[in-house]
Design a protein around this motif. Structure first.
Motif, PDB file in Angstrom:
ATOM      1  N   ARG A   1      -0.564   6.999   1.640  1.00  0.00           N
ATOM      2  CA  ARG A   1      -0.426   7.756   0.473  1.00  0.00           C
ATOM      3  C   ARG A   1      -1.636   8.075  -0.300  1.00  0.00           C
ATOM      4  NH1 ARG A   1       1.943   3.669  -1.707  1.00  0.00           N
ATOM      5  NH2 ARG A   1       0.189   2.739  -2.897  1.00  0.00           N
ATOM      6  N   ILE A   2      -2.861   7.237  -0.475  1.00  0.00           N
ATOM      7  CA  ILE A   2      -4.075   7.691  -0.830  1.00  0.00           C
ATOM      8  C   ILE A   2      -4.701   8.746  -0.140  1.00  0.00           C
ATOM      9  CG2 ILE A   2      -6.567   6.783  -0.949  1.00  0.00           C
ATOM     10  CD1 ILE A   2      -5.134   3.968  -1.579  1.00  0.00           C
ATOM     11  N   ALA A   3      -4.525   8.850   1.232  1.00  0.00           N
ATOM     12  CA  ALA A   3      -4.808   9.954   1.937  1.00  0.00           C
ATOM     13  C   ALA A   3      -4.209  11.355   1.578  1.00  0.00           C
ATOM     14  CB  ALA A   3      -4.822   9.742   3.421  1.00  0.00           C
ATOM     15  N   ARG A   4      -2.799  11.168   1.515  1.00  0.00           N
ATOM     16  CA  ARG A   4      -1.896  12.291   1.274  1.00  0.00           C
ATOM     17  C   ARG A   4      -2.372  12.852  -0.113  1.00  0.00           C
ATOM     18  NH1 ARG A   4       2.693  13.486   4.348  1.00  0.00           N
ATOM     19  NH2 ARG A   4       3.171  11.942   6.034  1.00  0.00           N
TER      20      ARG A   4
ATOM     21  N   GLY B   1     -14.153  15.291   4.170  1.00  0.00           N
ATOM     22  CA  GLY B   1     -15.320  16.054   3.899  1.00  0.00           C
ATOM     23  C   GLY B   1     -15.959  15.775   2.829  1.00  0.00           C
ATOM     24  N   SER B   2     -15.743  14.926   1.920  1.00  0.00           N
ATOM     25  CA  SER B   2     -16.450  14.742   0.529  1.00  0.00           C
ATOM     26  C   SER B   2     -16.826  12.999   0.579  1.00  0.00           C
ATOM     27  CB  SER B   2     -15.387  15.021  -0.623  1.00  0.00           C
ATOM     28  OG  SER B   2     -16.083  14.131  -1.634  1.00  0.00           O
TER      29      SER B   2
ATOM     30  N   MET C   1      -8.621  14.583   3.402  1.00  0.00           N
ATOM     31  CA  MET C   1      -8.726  13.439   3.791  1.00  0.00           C
ATOM     32  C   MET C   1      -7.635  12.999   4.929  1.00  0.00           C
ATOM     33  SD  MET C   1      -8.847   9.783   1.595  1.00  0.00           S
ATOM     34  CE  MET C   1     -10.282  10.276   0.826  1.00  0.00           C
ATOM     35  N   VAL C   2      -8.166  12.228   5.878  1.00  0.00           N
ATOM     36  CA  VAL C   2      -7.216  11.581   6.869  1.00  0.00           C
ATOM     37  C   VAL C   2      -7.586  10.081   7.101  1.00  0.00           C
ATOM     38  CG1 VAL C   2      -6.694  13.890   8.164  1.00  0.00           C
ATOM     39  CG2 VAL C   2      -8.767  12.106   8.900  1.00  0.00           C
ATOM     40  N   ALA C   3      -6.263   9.447   7.312  1.00  0.00           N
ATOM     41  CA  ALA C   3      -6.355   7.764   7.206  1.00  0.00           C
ATOM     42  C   ALA C   3      -5.591   7.474   8.532  1.00  0.00           C
ATOM     43  CB  ALA C   3      -6.065   7.276   6.101  1.00  0.00           C
ATOM     44  N   THR C   4      -6.028   6.472   9.256  1.00  0.00           N
ATOM     45  CA  THR C   4      -5.275   5.821  10.317  1.00  0.00           C
ATOM     46  C   THR C   4      -5.389   4.594  10.269  1.00  0.00           C
ATOM     47  OG1 THR C   4      -5.851   7.984  11.515  1.00  0.00           O
ATOM     48  CG2 THR C   4      -5.009   5.912  12.792  1.00  0.00           C
ATOM     49  N   VAL C   5      -4.185   3.725  10.518  1.00  0.00           N
ATOM     50  CA  VAL C   5      -4.193   2.406  11.074  1.00  0.00           C
ATOM     51  C   VAL C   5      -3.724   2.270  12.265  1.00  0.00           C
ATOM     52  CG1 VAL C   5      -3.048   0.239  10.608  1.00  0.00           C
ATOM     53  CG2 VAL C   5      -3.520   1.771   8.659  1.00  0.00           C
ATOM     54  N   GLY C   6      -4.856   2.106  13.355  1.00  0.00           N
ATOM     55  CA  GLY C   6      -5.022   2.230  14.490  1.00  0.00           C
ATOM     56  C   GLY C   6      -4.569   1.151  15.408  1.00  0.00           C
ATOM     57  N   ARG C   7      -4.916  -0.157  14.720  1.00  0.00           N
ATOM     58  CA  ARG C   7      -4.746  -1.439  15.409  1.00  0.00           C
ATOM     59  C   ARG C   7      -4.236  -2.233  14.618  1.00  0.00           C
ATOM     60  NH1 ARG C   7     -10.672  -2.473  18.507  1.00  0.00           N
ATOM     61  NH2 ARG C   7     -10.596  -0.685  19.912  1.00  0.00           N
ATOM     62  N   MET C   8      -3.131  -3.115  14.815  1.00  0.00           N
ATOM     63  CA  MET C   8      -2.740  -4.269  14.198  1.00  0.00           C
ATOM     64  C   MET C   8      -2.330  -5.736  15.057  1.00  0.00           C
ATOM     65  SD  MET C   8       0.322  -4.258  11.386  1.00  0.00           S
ATOM     66  CE  MET C   8      -0.636  -3.104  10.314  1.00  0.00           C
ATOM     67  N   HIS C   9      -3.201  -6.549  14.639  1.00  0.00           N
ATOM     68  CA  HIS C   9      -2.868  -7.885  15.538  1.00  0.00           C
ATOM     69  C   HIS C   9      -2.076  -8.894  14.893  1.00  0.00           C
ATOM     70  CE1 HIS C   9      -3.650 -11.149  18.420  1.00  0.00           C
ATOM     71  NE2 HIS C   9      -4.003 -11.865  17.407  1.00  0.00           N
ATOM     72  N   VAL C  10      -1.081  -9.327  15.360  1.00  0.00           N
ATOM     73  CA  VAL C  10      -0.087 -10.105  14.431  1.00  0.00           C
ATOM     74  C   VAL C  10      -0.042 -11.513  15.231  1.00  0.00           C
ATOM     75  CG1 VAL C  10       2.206 -10.263  13.767  1.00  0.00           C
ATOM     76  CG2 VAL C  10       1.404  -8.227  14.193  1.00  0.00           C
TER      77      VAL C  10
END
Length: 426
Positions: free
Chosen positions: A256-259, A295-296, A265-274
């Protein structure tokens, strides 16, 4: 003078060179070419041969960067640098990095053969360590050229325990000579790189070429969320301290923040260990990563502050613990406005509109910006796909990119530094 350009012929030649270089791989069924490997050696030798055939002098520095030299005004004249990288990720595409080297050779070769004699020279650079796939030393080749190579990187080891220093010696290089690879900043005009977009914007807008405004800064976080394990069938929902549910809400907050950011801006949650990771146990601990790019730098810092605030609010509401730590931080590298305009004019001369856009991916220009002003030309790629065997750029777009670089070089006037804090060209 205006050099005649045959866009179809340039594109066909670029496509043939891309295919030939793409066959040099350590894997029989895909393209994998890591830094300082036998495959890197073969690729470097092929690039050196192409440079010589284009009429360029050829040398190689202590980090294995192949340099093609065209110095019509003599070796002491200032020079423009054009380059990219020839290393790849595992199971890569053929265009990422390699195309920029090929286009540089084609463009400088065409200008040299046309008999142009500007008061500056051009070096075409084929770096070897942009991807950081063998050692945790991304951009070491370009950092050496920029004079900012960190000596501590020599101790970094690959998956087999081979240090960078050992690999350099096995490659026939002397680590003690790395300092000599640095360019003299007073004799370098600028660094320009042509690269596939690695994104879908140009394709969506129907434009073959784009001008990069900035190489996005990046922050990477490790987020640890702690709750309490419990039986999946007996703990009521209202009494749960589910670490995974909290982590999922935090991941959505990142999105939501990136959008909502106005700077792409782009944001990615790429790994999640449970943990404990059982189907019938409420998760007690989750560790996930956040990759945030913009870019800022100001926008990125504000987003990080907002995420930290929202993550703690989510944790408090769910009676969870949360610890956020940063493990990677790279500042935004703006592309110089003067170079953007020059590249845009070169594209316009070919009858196309140059779309301005940021680069979300990292490039050698980030290291080279420590030496001189940087500029980038983006080339459309099908579907925005990169780091993938499906990566593709059409011969026509490659030909247009080569022609744009030719126009850029032939019309480049030797600039003067403005003497201000921006270091801009005038």
């Amino acid at each position: 003078m205006t050099i005649p350009v045959d866009i179809a012929a340039l594109g066909a030649r670029a496509a043939a060179m891309t295919e030939e270089l793409g066959r040099i791989s350590s894997a029989p069924d895909n393209l994998t070419r890591f830094f300082l490997t036998p495959e890197h050696r073969r690729a470097a030798d092929l690039v050196a041969r192409w440079m010589a055939e284009a009429g360029l002098g050829v040398s190689e520095d202590a980090l294995g960067t192949v340099r093609g030299h065209w110095h019509p005004a003599g070796p002491d004249a200032p020079r423009l640098l054009i380059g990219s990288h020839i290393d790849t990720v595992a199971n890569a595409g053929k265009y990422d990095g390699a195309l920029g080297v090929i286009l540089g050779i084609l463009a400088v070769g065409a200008v040299a053969q046309a008999g142009l004699a500007p008061p500056y020279g051009v070096d075409v650079l084929a770096f070897g360590d942009e991807e950081g796939t063998r050692f945790p030393t991304t951009l070491s080749s370009s950092a050496a050229c920029a004079g900012v190579f960190p000596p501590a990187s020599l101790a970094a080891t690959d998956g087999d325990g081979v240090s960078l220093a050992e690999a350099l010696r096995a490659y026939g290089k002397d680590p003690d000579a790395i300092a000599a690879a640095a360019y003299d900043p007073s004799r370098v005009i600028a660094y320009v790189e042509a690269h596939i977009e690695q994104g879908p914007v140009l394709e969506v807008e129907g434009e073959p070429l784009g001008i990069v405004t900035a190489i996005a800064g990046a922050s990477r976080l490790s987020v640890t969320v702690t709750g309490e394990a419990g039986h999946a069938g007996t703990v009521p929902m209202r009494l749960r301290r589910d670490a995974l549910a909290g982590a999922a809400e935090m991941a959505l907050a990142v999105e939501r923040i990136a959008r909502s950011d106005p700077h792409g801006m782009v944001a990615t949650v790429g790994r999640m260990h449970v943990e404990p990771g059982s189907i019938n146990v409420i998760p007690s601990r989750v560790v996930f990563t956040v990759d945030l790019r913009s870019g800022s730098d100001m926008s990125r810092r504000e987003a990080l502050t907002r995420f930290e605030r929202e993550a703690h609010a989510i944790a408090d509401n769910r009676r969870l613990g949360v610890v956020i730590s940063a493990f990677h931080e790279v500042a935004t590298v703006p592309c110089y406005r003067d170079l953007q305009l020059r590249l845009g004019n070169a594209v316009a001369d070919l009858g196309h509109r140059a779309r301005a856009l940021p680069s979300g991916a990292g490039h050698d220009g980030q290291a080279m910006s420590k030496l001189c002003p940087v500029g980038m030309l983006f080339i459309r790629c099908r579907g925005g796909i990169s780091h993938n065997p499906a990566e593709y750029t059409s011969p026509e777009d490659m030909g247009l990119a080569a022609a744009a670089l030719i126009r850029f070089i032939e019309r480049f006037q030797l600039p003067q530094r403005d003497g201000g804090t921006s270091g801009a060209l005038t």
